[in-house]
Design a protein around this motif. Structure first.
Motif, PDB file in Angstrom:
ATOM      1  N   GLU A  20      88.216  74.485 -26.248  1.00 10.07           N
ATOM      2  CA  GLU A  20      88.938  73.889 -27.374  1.00 10.07           C
ATOM      3  C   GLU A  20      89.186  72.401 -27.148  1.00 10.07           C
ATOM      4  O   GLU A  20      89.104  71.604 -28.086  1.00 10.07           O
ATOM      5  N   GLU A  21      89.488  72.027 -25.908  1.00 13.24           N
ATOM      6  CA  GLU A  21      89.702  70.615 -25.591  1.00 13.24           C
ATOM      7  C   GLU A  21      88.435  69.813 -25.875  1.00 13.24           C
ATOM      8  O   GLU A  21      88.491  68.699 -26.406  1.00 13.24           O
ATOM      9  N   THR A  22      87.288  70.382 -25.557  1.00 14.48           N
ATOM     10  CA  THR A  22      86.018  69.706 -25.826  1.00 14.48           C
ATOM     11  C   THR A  22      85.793  69.543 -27.319  1.00 14.48           C
ATOM     12  O   THR A  22      85.353  68.485 -27.783  1.00 14.48           O
ATOM     13  N   LYS A  23      86.111  70.580 -28.095  1.00 12.38           N
ATOM     14  CA  LYS A  23      85.952  70.490 -29.548  1.00 12.38           C
ATOM     15  C   LYS A  23      86.853  69.408 -30.129  1.00 12.38           C
ATOM     16  O   LYS A  23      86.451  68.648 -31.028  1.00 12.38           O
ATOM     17  N   LEU A  24      88.078  69.334 -29.597  1.00  7.07           N
ATOM     18  CA  LEU A  24      89.021  68.322 -30.076  1.00  7.07           C
ATOM     19  C   LEU A  24      88.515  66.918 -29.749  1.00  7.07           C
ATOM     20  O   LEU A  24      88.488  66.042 -30.626  1.00  7.07           O
ATOM     21  N   LYS A  25      88.124  66.709 -28.505  1.00  6.80           N
ATOM     22  CA  LYS A  25      87.650  65.375 -28.088  1.00  6.80           C
ATOM     23  C   LYS A  25      86.398  64.969 -28.852  1.00  6.80           C
ATOM     24  O   LYS A  25      86.223  63.797 -29.205  1.00  6.80           O
ATOM     25  N   THR A  26      85.531  65.943 -29.121  1.00  2.60           N
ATOM     26  CA  THR A  26      84.313  65.638 -29.860  1.00  2.60           C
ATOM     27  C   THR A  26      84.634  65.225 -31.285  1.00  2.60           C
ATOM     28  O   THR A  26      84.080  64.242 -31.803  1.00  2.60           O
ATOM     29  N   ALA A  27      85.532  65.949 -31.926  1.00  2.00           N
ATOM     30  CA  ALA A  27      85.930  65.605 -33.301  1.00  2.00           C
ATOM     31  C   ALA A  27      86.556  64.207 -33.353  1.00  2.00           C
ATOM     32  O   ALA A  27      86.286  63.426 -34.263  1.00  2.00           O
ATOM     33  N   ILE A  28      87.386  63.906 -32.348  1.00  2.00           N
ATOM     34  CA  ILE A  28      88.021  62.582 -32.296  1.00  2.00           C
ATOM     35  C   ILE A  28      86.965  61.494 -32.130  1.00  2.00           C
ATOM     36  O   ILE A  28      86.994  60.462 -32.798  1.00  2.00           O
ATOM     37  N   LYS A  65      84.006  61.473 -33.062  1.00  4.77           N
ATOM     38  CA  LYS A  65      83.185  61.321 -34.266  1.00  4.77           C
ATOM     39  C   LYS A  65      83.976  60.689 -35.417  1.00  4.77           C
ATOM     40  O   LYS A  65      83.403  60.406 -36.467  1.00  4.77           O
ATOM     41  N   GLY A  66      85.291  60.493 -35.207  1.00  2.00           N
ATOM     42  CA  GLY A  66      86.097  59.816 -36.219  1.00  2.00           C
ATOM     43  C   GLY A  66      86.853  60.714 -37.165  1.00  2.00           C
ATOM     44  O   GLY A  66      87.379  60.257 -38.186  1.00  2.00           O
ATOM     45  N   ALA A  67      86.943  62.025 -36.873  1.00  2.00           N
ATOM     46  CA  ALA A  67      87.667  62.956 -37.749  1.00  2.00           C
ATOM     47  C   ALA A  67      89.167  62.677 -37.708  1.00  2.00           C
ATOM     48  O   ALA A  67      89.696  62.156 -36.712  1.00  2.00           O
ATOM     49  N   ILE A  68      89.882  63.044 -38.773  1.00  2.00           N
ATOM     50  CA  ILE A  68      91.333  62.829 -38.823  1.00  2.00           C
ATOM     51  C   ILE A  68      92.109  64.128 -38.604  1.00  2.00           C
ATOM     52  O   ILE A  68      93.324  64.102 -38.411  1.00  2.00           O
ATOM     53  N   SER A 120      95.193  61.533 -30.364  1.00  2.00           N
ATOM     54  CA  SER A 120      94.735  62.856 -30.758  1.00  2.00           C
ATOM     55  C   SER A 120      94.796  63.007 -32.271  1.00  2.00           C
ATOM     56  O   SER A 120      95.209  62.096 -32.991  1.00  2.00           O
ATOM     57  N   ILE A 121      94.368  64.161 -32.730  1.00  3.09           N
ATOM     58  CA  ILE A 121      94.460  64.523 -34.143  1.00  3.09           C
ATOM     59  C   ILE A 121      95.033  65.929 -34.215  1.00  3.09           C
ATOM     60  O   ILE A 121      94.927  66.697 -33.261  1.00  3.09           O
TER      61      ILE A 121
END
Length: 492
Positions: free
Chosen positions: A187-195, A197-200, A231-232
C-alpha cells in the motif's frame, strides 16, 4: 629470513591478542527477561508513546542505561531526546461521486468508506477520476499500470492487492509476492506512486470479501511537529460499493484489467481535522569509541499501542522483545570495559507505531557533517514465530541492496550458533515496515532483525507468556557477533 619469521610470528600473536580482547559476551536470558517482563506488564499500560505508560517505559530504560554507565547522547538530560508530535483528529469527512447526467451520490464514512488523511484539513475539492488497475509501476518487471495515463491533479482509483494475488500458484503471484512480502509495503508503494504521478487523492477498492469500512472520525493520526505534508488522502471502499458506483464506468473487477480515465465521473471530497501537540522522547545512551566521529547504532522501538476499548495492548513481542534485547546488549558491552573502535549508540526509539516518528526525528537532527553512521541495527519483534514456521527457527534479516558484506556477516554469525536459524535474507529497498526505513532513506547501511508475524500481532494477546526466550537469546547472539564481525572487518 631468520629475522622476518620471529617478527611475523610476533605480529600474528599481537593481532590474535587484539581480537581476543574485543570479545563481548553474548546476552543470556537473565540479561533481558526482567526488562521484557516489566515493559510488557499491565502497569505500563501498553506503552503508548504520548501516554503515561510510554513515559514510564522511557524512565525505566533511562535508569537501565544509567546503571550500565552509558554516556547520555549529546549530553541530553537523563538520556532523553525530547521532541514534539502533532495529533490530527478526524472531525468530519465527506466523499461524493457524480456521474454525468446522474445525481450526486454521497458516501457515508460509517458504512461506505474509511479514510487515512494527510496532516492538513482539505476544503472541498472536485477532480476527474482515473482507474489505474493495481496502481503499481514496477520498472524492473516491465510492469506499469500508469502507462499512457495522465493523473496529475486527478483522483486515482486502484484495486487492492497485486496481479495474480488470488492464485498462489501463478507466476505473477510468486513474482509480486517476492517484491511485496508485506501488505503495508504494498500500500505504501501504491501511495508513493500515485503521489509521484501527481494525483491529489487515492481510492483503493478492497477486493477482500470480508472488508468492512470503519469510520475514522475521532481517530487520531500523528506526525512530527511542523512537518510539511507530502502525502495525499487514501479512501478505502468495498468491492460492493465500487460495483454500485462504477459499474457503468469501465472498472472491471476481474482478471483482465485496463487502466483508463473515467470520463463520465467526478469526485469531490473534504477533510476537517483538529490538531493538538504533545511531547515524546527517544532514549539514547552510548559507549564512546576510539574514533568519536563514527557510530554504530543498536536500536529498537519501545512504544506500543496503549489501551483501546479498555484492553491493554501489552506488546510483549512488539516490541518489548527488541527493547529488552537492546538493553541486554548495552549491558554486555558496558561490562566488557572495551573501548570500541567507534561509538556504539544504544537507542530506544519512540512513536514507531505512529509512523517511525522517533527514528525519523533522530535522523533529521543528526549532524552528518561531524559524524558518520557506519551501521544501524534494528530489532523489531524477535521473540515469536509465524504460523508457517513449524520449527520456530526462521529469522528474517533485512539489508539494503548491494550490502553483500552484511549478508556475509549475518551468515557467519548464524553459523556460530549451535543450532543455526534458517535465514530469510531480504532487501529493504522500497520497504518501510520499521525504524530501519528512517536510515535507508539517508543511504545508511542497516541490518534489521525480525522473527515473523503471528496471530497475536497488534492484539491484546501479545503477552509475555507467549514469548520464546530461547529465540531472543539466539537472535541476540547473532546481533552481538554481527557487531563484532563488522568492527573487525572495518579495521582489517
Amino acid at each position: 629470513m631468520r629475522l622476518r619469521i620471529p617478527l611475523l610470528f610476533t605480529l600474528l600473536c599481537c593481532k590474535s591478542l587484539l581480537f581476543s580482547q574485543t570479545t563481548v559476551q553474548n546476552p543470556s536470558k537473565n540479561d533481558f527477561s526482567e526488562a521484557l517482563t516489566l515493559l510488557a506488564s499491565d502497569s505500563l499500560q501498553g506503552r503508548k508513546a504520548n501516554g503515561r505508560g510510554g513515559s514510564l517505559a522511557a524512565s525505566y530504560i533511562s535508569s537501565k542505561m544509567h546503571s550500565y554507565k552509558l554516556k547520555a547522547y549529546n549530553d541530553f538530560e537523563d538520556y532523553f531526546q525530547i521532541f514534539a508530535i502533532e495529533e490530527h483528529t478526524v472531525k468530519k469527512t465527506s466523499l461524493q461521486i457524480k456521474k454525468r447526467n446522474h445525481k450526486t451520490i454521497s458516501l457515508s464514512p460509517d458504512k461506505d468508506f474509511e479514510i487515512t488523511p494527510t496532516t492538513n484539513s482539505i476544503q472541498k475539492k472536485q477532480a476527474e477520476v482515473v482507474f489505474a488497475s493495481y496502481g503499481l509501476d514496477v520498472s524492473k518487471e516491465n510492469y506499469d499500470d500508469y502507462k499512457n495515463l495522465d493523473v496529475k491533479n486527478k483522483i486515482v482509483v486502484v484495486l487492492s492487492g497485486f496481479p495474480g494475488d488470488q492464485d498462489t500458484t501463478s507466476s505473477f503471484y510468486k513474482k509480486f509476492k517476492n517484491i511485496f512480502p508485506e501488505e503495508n509495503d504494498l500500500e505504501e508503494t501504491k501511495l508513493k506512486t500515485a503521489i509521484s504521478k501527481g494525483a491529489i487523492a487515492l481510492i483503493i477498492i478492497e477486493t477482500r470479501e470480508n472488508f468492512k469500512p470503519q469510520s475514522k472520525e475521532n481517530e487520531v493520526f500523528h506526525s512530527l511537529e511542523n512537518t510539511t505534508a507530502t502525502s495525499i488522502p487514501i479512501f478505502r471502499i468495498s468491492k460492493k460499493t465500487a460495483e454500485n458506483l462504477f459499474s457503468k464506468s469501465n472498472i472491471p473487477l476481474k482478471t483482465e484489467l485496463t487502466s483508463t480515465p473515467l470520463k463520465k465521473v467526478k469526485i469531490n471530497f473534504s477533510i476537517e481535522l483538529k490538531h493538538e501537540t504533545s511531547y515524546v522522547g527517544n532514549v539514547l545512551g552510548f559507549i564512546p569509541g576510539k574514533d568519536t566521529t563514527k557510530t554504530i547504532i543498536v536500536g529498537a522501538h519501545y512504544d506500543h499501542l496503549g489501551i483501546k476499548n479498555d484492553s491493554i495492548y501489552n506488546g510483549a513481542d512488539d516490541n518489548a522483545s527488541g527493547t529488552s534485547g537492546m538493553l541486554a546488549l548495552a549491558k554486555k558491552w558496558s561490562e566488557s570495559n572495551i573501548k570500541p573502535e567507534s561509538n556504539i549508540l544504544f537507542a530506544a526509539w519512540t512513536a514507531e507505531e505512529m509512523g517511525l516518528l522517533g527514528s525519523e526525528y533522530f535522523v533529521q537532527n543528526f549532524d552528518f557533517k561531524k559524524q558518520k553512521i557506519l551501521l544501524a541495527i534494528n530489532m523489531d519483534m524477535i521473540s515469536r514465530s509465524a504460523p508457517e514456521d513449524k520449527t520456530h527457527r526462521i529469522l528474517s534479516i533485512g539489508t539494503q541492496k548491494g550490502s553483500d558484506n552484511l549478508k556475509e556477516i549475518a551468515n557467519f554469525s548464524n553459523n556460530k550458533l549451535a543450532k543455526p536459524f534458517s535465514l530469510d535474507l531480504w532487501e529493504t529497498d522500497g520497504h518501510s515496515g520499521s525504524d530501519y526505513a528512517s536510515f535507508t532513506t539517508k543511504g545508511i547501511p542497516v541490518m534489521t532483525f525480525f522473527s515473523g508475524f503471528h496471530e497475536d500481532y497488534h492484539t491484546p494477546r501479545d503477552k509475555v507468556s507467549k514469548v520464546d526466550l530461547d529465540k531472543i537469546q539466539d537472535v541476540l547472539f547473532i546481533v552481538n557477533n554481527s557487531i563484532l564481525k563488522f568492527i573487525e572487518n572495518q579495521h582489517n
